[in-house]
Scaffold this active site. Structure first.
Site, PDB file in Angstrom:
ATOM      1  N   ARG A  82      11.787  -5.239   5.197  1.00  0.00           N
ATOM      2  CA  ARG A  82      11.456  -3.822   4.976  1.00  0.00           C
ATOM      3  C   ARG A  82      12.342  -2.905   5.808  1.00  0.00           C
ATOM      4  O   ARG A  82      12.663  -3.158   6.956  1.00  0.00           O
ATOM      5  CB  ARG A  82       9.994  -3.567   5.359  1.00  0.00           C
ATOM      6  CG  ARG A  82       9.690  -2.069   5.360  1.00  0.00           C
ATOM      7  CD  ARG A  82       8.261  -1.736   5.401  1.00  0.00           C
ATOM      8  NE  ARG A  82       7.527  -2.404   6.455  1.00  0.00           N
ATOM      9  CZ  ARG A  82       6.212  -2.402   6.511  1.00  0.00           C
ATOM     10  NH1 ARG A  82       5.511  -1.802   5.581  1.00  0.00           N
ATOM     11  NH2 ARG A  82       5.594  -3.021   7.497  1.00  0.00           N
ATOM     12  N   ARG A 126      10.700  -1.005  11.408  1.00  0.00           N
ATOM     13  CA  ARG A 126       9.568  -0.590  12.233  1.00  0.00           C
ATOM     14  C   ARG A 126       9.407  -1.466  13.464  1.00  0.00           C
ATOM     15  O   ARG A 126       9.655  -2.663  13.415  1.00  0.00           O
ATOM     16  CB  ARG A 126       8.288  -0.663  11.384  1.00  0.00           C
ATOM     17  CG  ARG A 126       7.840   0.687  10.907  1.00  0.00           C
ATOM     18  CD  ARG A 126       6.768   0.634   9.874  1.00  0.00           C
ATOM     19  NE  ARG A 126       5.593  -0.138  10.248  1.00  0.00           N
ATOM     20  CZ  ARG A 126       4.527  -0.239   9.464  1.00  0.00           C
ATOM     21  NH1 ARG A 126       4.495   0.378   8.305  1.00  0.00           N
ATOM     22  NH2 ARG A 126       3.499  -0.961   9.835  1.00  0.00           N
ATOM     23  N   LYS A 149       0.843  -1.215   0.000  1.00  0.00           N
ATOM     24  CA  LYS A 149       0.000   0.000   0.000  1.00  0.00           C
ATOM     25  C   LYS A 149       0.872   1.256   0.000  1.00  0.00           C
ATOM     26  O   LYS A 149       0.669   2.173  -0.794  1.00  0.00           O
ATOM     27  CB  LYS A 149      -0.936   0.025   1.226  1.00  0.00           C
ATOM     28  CG  LYS A 149      -1.876  -1.163   1.310  1.00  0.00           C
ATOM     29  CD  LYS A 149      -2.837  -1.055   2.480  1.00  0.00           C
ATOM     30  CE  LYS A 149      -2.163  -1.061   3.845  1.00  0.00           C
ATOM     31  NZ  LYS A 149      -1.465  -2.316   4.184  1.00  0.00           N
ATOM     32  N   ARG A 164      -1.383  -8.427  13.031  1.00  0.00           N
ATOM     33  CA  ARG A 164      -1.861  -7.509  11.983  1.00  0.00           C
ATOM     34  C   ARG A 164      -2.588  -8.292  10.890  1.00  0.00           C
ATOM     35  O   ARG A 164      -3.641  -7.876  10.403  1.00  0.00           O
ATOM     36  CB  ARG A 164      -0.681  -6.707  11.405  1.00  0.00           C
ATOM     37  CG  ARG A 164      -0.265  -5.569  12.325  1.00  0.00           C
ATOM     38  CD  ARG A 164       1.200  -5.231  12.198  1.00  0.00           C
ATOM     39  NE  ARG A 164       1.553  -4.675  10.912  1.00  0.00           N
ATOM     40  CZ  ARG A 164       2.801  -4.656  10.427  1.00  0.00           C
ATOM     41  NH1 ARG A 164       3.799  -5.145  11.145  1.00  0.00           N
ATOM     42  NH2 ARG A 164       3.047  -4.111   9.262  1.00  0.00           N
ATOM     43  N   ARG A 207     -10.374   0.294   7.959  1.00  0.00           N
ATOM     44  CA  ARG A 207     -10.008  -1.090   8.276  1.00  0.00           C
ATOM     45  C   ARG A 207     -11.147  -1.831   8.947  1.00  0.00           C
ATOM     46  O   ARG A 207     -11.032  -3.032   9.213  1.00  0.00           O
ATOM     47  CB  ARG A 207      -8.815  -1.131   9.232  1.00  0.00           C
ATOM     48  CG  ARG A 207      -7.555  -0.837   8.510  1.00  0.00           C
ATOM     49  CD  ARG A 207      -6.371  -0.990   9.396  1.00  0.00           C
ATOM     50  NE  ARG A 207      -5.362  -0.143   8.840  1.00  0.00           N
ATOM     51  CZ  ARG A 207      -4.113  -0.505   8.650  1.00  0.00           C
ATOM     52  NH1 ARG A 207      -3.692  -1.673   9.027  1.00  0.00           N
ATOM     53  NH2 ARG A 207      -3.268   0.334   8.121  1.00  0.00           N
TER      54      ARG A 207
END
Ligand code: AP5
Length: 217
Positions: A123, A156, A13, A167, A88
Site C-alpha cells: 500500500r 504508513r 474499507k 491490528r 471497533r
C-alpha cells in the site's frame, strides 16, 4: 443514509469508502484518518496516541467516541455519513446507537489474512486526501505520485509487520462481538447487515456494494 463499514486492516474499507462517498454523496468519517491528522498536528491528542497507532493498538474508546461526536455534530454530516473503521469495540457500537442516529447499513468486508498481508505491504497513500494505492493491485498512473495532485505517496508508519499483526489481533478480538451486536440489531429490523467477500477485484466489490445499497435504499 448512514452506513458503517467494518473490516480488518487491509480489507479495502478506505478504497470502497471513496466509491460510496462519491456515488451516494455522503461524507466519509475515517477514524484512522482523523487520528493521523491529530498526530500530524502534534497536538495533545496526537502526542497521546502516536505510539498507540504506530504499534497497531486500539486508541481508548472515550477519545475515539468523542472525536466522532465532534465530527458528526457539524452541519456537513446532517444528511448522512459513512463510518469507516468505527465502531471497533462493542462500547463504540453502543455509543453510536445511543446517539439516536438511524444506521441503515452495516457492511463487513472479509478477506483472508494472507491476502491482507499482501495488500498492506504494497500500500501507498496520499496522506492529504486519504487516497490509497497498491504497487501491484492498484498502481498510480505515475510511480510514487498521487493521480490527481501528483504529490509524493508514502508508506504508513503502522504498515510494518509487527503493527499489522497487532491490528489483525485486535480486530479478531472484537469482531465477533460486533458481528453479534449488529446481527441482533438486524433481527430487530433496526438495520441491514451484509458480509461481503472482499478478496475479489475492487470493481467487483464496488458493484456488489452498489447492488446492496441501491436495492435496499
Ligand atoms: P485505520 O486507518 O482505520 O486502519 P485499518 O483499520 O488498519 O485499515 P487500513 O486503513 O489498514 O485498511 P483498509 O481496510 O482501509 O484498506 P485499504 O482500502 O487502504 O486505523 C489505523 C489505526 O487507528 C488503528 O490501528 C488504531 O490504532 C486506530 N483506530 C482507528 N479507528 C479506531 C477506533 N474506532 N477505535 C480505536 N482505535 C482506532 O486497502 C489496503 C490496500 O489494498 C491498498 O493498497 C489498496 O489499494 C489495496 N486494495 C484495496 N482493495 C483491494 C482489492 N479488492 N484487491 C486488491 N487490492 C486492494
Amino acid at each position: 443514509m448512514h452506513i458503517i463499514l467494518l473490516g480488518a486492516p487491509g480489507t479495502g474499507k478506505g478504497t470502497q469508502s471513496k466509491f460510496i462517498t462519491e456515488k451516494y454523496k455522503i461524507p466519509q468519517i475515517s477514524t484512522g484518518d482523523i487520528l493521523r491528522e491529530h498526530i500530524k498536528l502534534n497536538n495533545e491528542i496526537g502526542k497521546k496516541i502516536y505510539s498507540i497507532l504506530k504499534n497497531g493498538e486500539l486508541v481508548a474508546d472515550d477519545i475515539v467516541c468523542n472525536l466522532v461526536y465532534q465530527t458528526i455534530k457539524s452541519k456537513n454530516y446532517i444528511n448522512g455519513f459513512l463510518l469507516d473503521g468505527f465502531p471497533r469495540t462493542i462500547k463504540q457500537a453502543k455509543y453510536i446507537s445511543n446517539l439516536g442516529i438511524k444506521i441503515n447499513f452495516v457492511l463487513e468486508l472479509i478477506v483472508p489474512d494472507k491476502i491482507i498481508l499482501q495488500r498492506i505491504s504494497g500500500r501507498r497513500i496520499h496522506i492529504q486526501s486519504g487516497r490509497s494505492y497498491h504497487i501491484h493491485f492498484n498502481p498510480p498512473i505515475e510511480e510514487g505520485k498521487d493521480d490527481i495532485t501528483k504529490d509524493d505517496l508514502i508508506t504508513r508508519d503502522d504498515d510494518k509487520i509487527e503493527s499489522i499483526n497487532n491490528r489483525l489481533k485486535n480486530y479478531k478480538k472484537n469482531s465477533h462481538m460486533l458481528t453479534e451486536y449488529y446481527l441482533k440489531e438486524e433481527q430487530l429490523n433496526n438495520l441491514k447487515f451484509f458480509k461481503i467477500d472482499a478478496s475479489k477485484h475492487q470493481d467487483y466489490i464496488r458493484k456488489e456494494i452498489q447492488i446492496i445499497l441501491d436495492k435496499k435504499n
